[in-house]
Design an enzyme around this catalytic site. Structure first.
Site, PDB file in Angstrom:
ATOM      1  N   TYR A 159       0.808  -1.210   0.000  1.00 13.96           N
ATOM      2  CA  TYR A 159       0.000   0.000   0.000  1.00 13.96           C
ATOM      3  C   TYR A 159       0.847   1.268   0.000  1.00 13.96           C
ATOM      4  O   TYR A 159       0.308   2.369  -0.054  1.00 13.96           O
ATOM      5  CB  TYR A 159      -0.933   0.011   1.221  1.00 13.96           C
ATOM      6  N   LYS A 226       3.460 -13.677   6.729  1.00 16.66           N
ATOM      7  CA  LYS A 226       3.758 -14.723   5.748  1.00 16.66           C
ATOM      8  C   LYS A 226       5.278 -14.880   5.680  1.00 16.66           C
ATOM      9  O   LYS A 226       5.885 -14.965   4.607  1.00 16.66           O
ATOM     10  CB  LYS A 226       3.171 -14.327   4.380  1.00 16.66           C
ATOM     11  N   ASP A 280      -2.047 -17.608   6.146  1.00 13.24           N
ATOM     12  CA  ASP A 280      -3.061 -18.512   5.604  1.00 13.24           C
ATOM     13  C   ASP A 280      -3.638 -19.421   6.683  1.00 13.24           C
ATOM     14  O   ASP A 280      -4.837 -19.706   6.698  1.00 13.24           O
ATOM     15  CB  ASP A 280      -2.507 -19.316   4.429  1.00 13.24           C
ATOM     16  N   ASP A 304      -5.755  -6.157   5.737  1.00 13.30           N
ATOM     17  CA  ASP A 304      -6.880  -5.814   4.873  1.00 13.30           C
ATOM     18  C   ASP A 304      -7.759  -7.037   4.655  1.00 13.30           C
ATOM     19  O   ASP A 304      -8.980  -6.998   4.846  1.00 13.30           O
ATOM     20  CB  ASP A 304      -6.342  -5.281   3.547  1.00 13.30           C
TER      21      ASP A 304
END
Length: 414
Positions: A159, A226, A280, A304
């Site tokens: 972003y 991640k 995940d 988000d």
């Protein structure tokens, strides 16, 4: 400070910062942006509820003096731009504000006003509390187990807006540099973007999350990342989080490993557990074991996705509140889109903006007024008096308009 179009209420006083604390007068001037699409409908309804809650909580001793600030389509009509500099100056000057949803074109046109606002004012923490209210439709068997506060880093990650279109001179130059100087394998003609995640940005976000957890009596802070794939960006976010907890909160935090090795899995009084989960897996665990999570700190893109996904577990983004908060300046907001299809029809669910306003009241230290809103909302929804989006999911519901729902909330405060 003088403004071209903004008019400050003469009866109010500005919120200030002194000794690293907000100084909130009894009649603070607070900024608001109506927003685009359904924004005017839900803002009008929510202003009445917020004012009623403050009046009932404090017997007239306190009252917010609302000051309209212009962004989006209304600003474009006044200033010739949807993102005027005057709005930025007003947000900084007033310290605390709230805004309705704003329209952003997909795939082209102007950059997101929401993202630009966060970066211009350094509102580095997007704070999203997500909890279930009895009676609200949910796909989960036990939605009452969901009660988390998500701290999403707001200024970095993808972003940051550092990207170049495929075939552009900038993309081709960056592609050559990556291939020739760094030995990276980049498919020819790629669109390219950069993902900055800094130690400074990560630590100040995680620091705010840990401080919140301690002050609110929460039990844990989970770092969601991640890092198994992006080892030097999201993996660093995880590393910096543990480092911060050890260096700045050593007497008040412990890791999961320490929890089980030294305390048999039962945290001692006054300490919170710092743990981490791969992004995940976190989505799965928020479905299967939501009660294990309390406060979440995560980089921008993960946050988000995760905040909207968790909101879906308890009724959707239509009732999910949010605030963009820096060190002191805060802009609370509706977390959904502007839904132009329903503009002016008085049918939209005002819940997201409503509870963002409750967050604002809590941020001011006016917790009694915030609690009145939550209690009234629970009673009204339990009576099955709801807007169309909930009515179509509930048997025996009484469908009402946005304005009627707001009136029911005010009546429920009596």
């Amino acid at each position: 400070m003088t403004y071209q179009h903004i008019r400050l209420p003469v009866a109010g006083e500005k919120i200030t910062v002194r000794d690293n604390r907000l100084q909130v007068p009894d009649r603070p001037i607070v900024g608001y942006v109506e927003g685009d699409g359904i924004g005017p409908d839900i803002t009008r309804a929510c202003l009445g509820v917020w004012n009623a809650a403050v009046a009932r909580a404090y017997g007239g001793r306190r009252a917010i003096q609302w000051c309209e600030v212009y962004l989006g389509e209304k600003a474009a009509g006044l200033y010739g731009t949807p993102f005027p500099e005057e709005a930025l100056r007003a947000f900084a000057d007033l310290v605390v504000s709230i805004k309705g949803p704003l329209t952003t074109p997909v795939g082209g046109g102007m950059r997101s006003i929401n993202v630009a606002l966060r970066q211009a004012l350094d509102l580095y923490a997007c704070v999203r509390p997500v909890r279930h209210f009895p009676g609200v439709p949910s796909p989960l068997r036990h939605p009452e187990k969901v009660d988390v506060v998500i701290f999403r880093e707001n200024t970095e990650d993808v972003y940051a807006g550092i990207e170049f279109p495929a075939g552009s001179a900038e993309a081709e130059r960056l592609e050559r540099f990556l291939r020739e100087e760094l030995g990276a394998k980049v498919p020819p003609g790629s669109a390219l973007g950069l993902k900055p995640i800094s130690e400074f940005g990560s630590k100040r976000l995680i620091r705010k999350a840990i401080r919140y957890a301690l002050e609110a009596g929460r039990k844990s802070v989970t770092l969601v990342h991640k890092g198994n794939i992006m080892k030097y960006t999201e993996g660093a976010f995880r590393h910096w989080g543990y480092e911060l907890a050890r260096d700045e909160f050593s007497g008040q935090t412990l890791t999961e490993e320490e929890l089980h090795a030294a305390y048999g899995g039962r945290p001692p009084e006054g300490k919170i557990v710092i743990k981490d989960r791969i992004a995940d897996i976190m989505f799965q665990q928020m479905l299967l074991r939501p009660a294990e999570f309390d406060v979440i700190a995560t980089p921008n893109l993960n946050g988000d996705y995760l905040s909207d996904a968790v909101a879906a577990e308890v009724g959707g983004v239509g009732i999910a509140p949010g605030g963009n908060i820096g060190d002191f300046i805060a802009v609370f907001e509706a977390t959904h889109g502007s839904a132009p299809k329903y503009a002016g029809k008085d049918v939209a669910n005002p819940g997201s903006l409503l509870f963002s306003g409750a967050m604002l009241l809590d941020y001011l230290g006016w917790k009694e007024a915030a609690q009145l809103i939550a209690d009234a909302y629970g009673r009204v929804v339990a009576s099955k008096t709801v807007t169309y989006d909930f009515a179509r999911q509930m048997e025996g519901a009484r469908e009402v308009r946005t304005s009627e729902f707001a009136a029911a909330l005010v009546k429920a405060m009596d």
